[in-house]
Design an enzyme around this catalytic site. Structure first.
Site, PDB file in Angstrom:
ATOM      1  N   ASN A   1       0.838  -1.211   0.000  1.00  0.00           N
ATOM      2  CA  ASN A   1       0.000   0.000   0.000  1.00  0.00           C
ATOM      3  C   ASN A   1       0.868   1.254   0.000  1.00  0.00           C
ATOM      4  OD1 ASN A   1      -3.021  -0.505   0.121  1.00  0.00           O
ATOM      5  ND2 ASN A   1      -2.253  -2.017   1.585  1.00  0.00           N
TER       6      ASN A   1
ATOM      7  N   MET B   1       1.250  -2.385  12.153  1.00  0.00           N
ATOM      8  CA  MET B   1       0.540  -3.322  13.008  1.00  0.00           C
ATOM      9  C   MET B   1       0.691  -3.017  14.494  1.00  0.00           C
ATOM     10  SD  MET B   1      -0.929  -4.741  10.603  1.00  0.00           S
ATOM     11  CE  MET B   1      -1.697  -6.319  10.732  1.00  0.00           C
TER      12      MET B   1
ATOM     13  N   HIS C   1      -7.815  -0.919   5.951  1.00  0.00           N
ATOM     14  CA  HIS C   1      -8.091  -2.190   6.626  1.00  0.00           C
ATOM     15  C   HIS C   1      -8.756  -3.146   5.629  1.00  0.00           C
ATOM     16  CE1 HIS C   1      -8.779  -4.838  10.012  1.00  0.00           C
ATOM     17  NE2 HIS C   1      -9.993  -5.053   9.518  1.00  0.00           N
TER      18      HIS C   1
HETATM   19  C1  GAR Z   1      -2.952  -4.840   4.067  1.00  0.00           C
HETATM   20  O1  GAR Z   1      -3.848  -5.838   3.663  1.00  0.00           O
HETATM   21  C2  GAR Z   1      -3.613  -3.894   5.052  1.00  0.00           C
HETATM   22  O2  GAR Z   1      -4.958  -3.614   4.747  1.00  0.00           O
HETATM   23  C3  GAR Z   1      -3.502  -4.686   6.327  1.00  0.00           C
HETATM   24  O3  GAR Z   1      -2.206  -5.229   6.298  1.00  0.00           O
HETATM   25  C4  GAR Z   1      -1.838  -5.443   4.930  1.00  0.00           C
HETATM   26  C5  GAR Z   1      -0.519  -4.743   4.701  1.00  0.00           C
HETATM   27  O4  GAR Z   1      -0.052  -5.014   3.403  1.00  0.00           O
HETATM   28  N1  GAR Z   1      -3.706  -3.856   7.476  1.00  0.00           N
HETATM   29  C6  GAR Z   1      -4.354  -4.245   8.562  1.00  0.00           C
HETATM   30  O5  GAR Z   1      -4.809  -5.365   8.705  1.00  0.00           O
HETATM   31  C7  GAR Z   1      -4.501  -3.184   9.632  1.00  0.00           C
HETATM   32  N2  GAR Z   1      -5.476  -3.541  10.607  1.00  0.00           N
HETATM   33  P1  GAR Z   1       1.044  -4.088   2.756  1.00  0.00           P
HETATM   34  O6  GAR Z   1       2.185  -4.008   3.786  1.00  0.00           O
HETATM   35  O7  GAR Z   1       1.462  -4.814   1.518  1.00  0.00           O
HETATM   36  O8  GAR Z   1       0.439  -2.730   2.487  1.00  0.00           O
END
Ligand code: GAR
Length: 209
Positions: free
Chosen positions: A13, A89, A108
Site C-alpha cells: 500500500n 501493526m 483495513h
Molecule cells: C494490508 O492488507 C492492510 O490492509 C492490512 O495489512 C496489509 C498490509 O499489506 N492492514 C491491517 O490489517 C490493519 N489492521 P502491505 O504491507 O502490503 O500494504
C-alpha cells in the site's frame, strides 16, 4: 501536502501511494518519509528504491508512549501533515492521535465495522460472508473505528482461501487508498461526527468547505 507513511512489513500500500504521488495522481502531495517499527520490513527497501527516506524506529524495549514520541519527532522534523498507516501493526497512543488529530488515515482489509483487528480476511471466510472488501478511514482512539472515507467491495468465492481472497482485496486496497488520499489532499472531505462528507469540486478542482 507532506505525507508520512508508517509500515510494519511488505509495504505494498505504501508503494501504491508513492507511485501515485510520483505520477501526479495525488496533486501537490509529497511522501516526506516512510517509518517502520520493524528493521526487516520489506517496504523499507522499496521506499528507498523510489528515493523516499525510510527510517526504522524500533519498538523493542520501549513503551508505546516512548515509541510514539520518537515517531512523532521524526514526522515533525520533516514537516509531515498527514500520516498514512499502511500495514502498520501497532496501535497508536492517545498522544499520537491527538498530535495528528483527524490527520491519520488507515487502510483495513474488510468492510468495517465487520472484522476489525488481525486476520480480517480469515475472519471473513470463517464467518461465511458473501462479500467483504476494504475500508479507508480516519483513525480515532478505537481500533479500526474512525470515520470512513471510502470502501470497496470484493465478492467472496466458494473456493477462496485466505490467500486468494487477500490477493483480490489487496488489489482493491491499492486503488482505494490512492483515491482516499487524493480526496483528502484536494480538500474534498469534511468530517461530521462519524461520517465524512464529500464536497463538490470547485473550478480549481478543490473542495468548497
Ligand atoms: C494490508 O492488507 C492492510 O490492509 C492490512 O495489512 C496489509 C498490509 O499489506 N492492514 C491491517 O490489517 C490493519 N489492521 P502491505 O504491507 O502490503 O500494504
Amino acid at each position: 501536502m507532506k505525507l508520512g507513511i508508517l509500515i510494519s512489513g511488505r509495504g505494498s500500500n505504501m508503494a501504491a501511494l508513492i507511485d501515485a504521488v510520483g505520477r501526479g495522481a495525488i496533486p501537490s502531495a509529497e511522501v516526506a518519509v516512510v517509518i517502520s517499527d520493524k528493521a526487516d520490513a520489506a517496504g523499507l527497501g522499496s521506499a528507498r528504491a523510489s528515493d523516499v527516506e525510510a527510517v526504522v524506529v524500533e519498538r523493542r524495549g520501549r513503551t508505546r508512549e516512548e515509541h510514539d514520541a520518537e515517531i512523532i519527532e521524526v514526522l515533525r522534523k520533516r514537516g509531515v501533515e498527514y500520516v498514512c498507516l499502511a500495514g502498520y501493526m501497532r496501535l497508536l497512543s492517545k498522544d499520537f492521535i491527538s498530535a495528528f488529530k483527524d490527520r491519520i488515515i488507515n487502510i483495513h482489509p474488510s468492510l468495517l465495522p465487520s472484522f476489525p483487528g488481525l486476520d480480517a480476511q480469515r475472519q471473513a471466510l470463517g464467518h461465511g460472508v458473501k462479500v467483504t472488501g476494504c475500508t479507508v478511514h480516519f483513525v480515532d482512539e478505537d481500533l479500526d473505528a474512525g470515520p470512513i472515507i471510502l470502501q470497496r467491495v470484493v465478492e467472496v468465492r466458494d473456493d477462496d482461501t485466505a490467500k486468494t481472497l487477500s490477493a483480490r482485496i489487496l488489489e482493491q486496497e491499492h486503488a482505494a487508498y490512492v483515491e482516499a488520499v487524493r480526496l483528502v489532499a484536494t480538500g474534498r472531505l469534511r468530517i461530521e461526527g462519524r461520517r465524512t462528507i464529500l464536497l463538490e469540486k470547485t473550478a480549481a478542482g478543490e473542495g468548497n468547505a
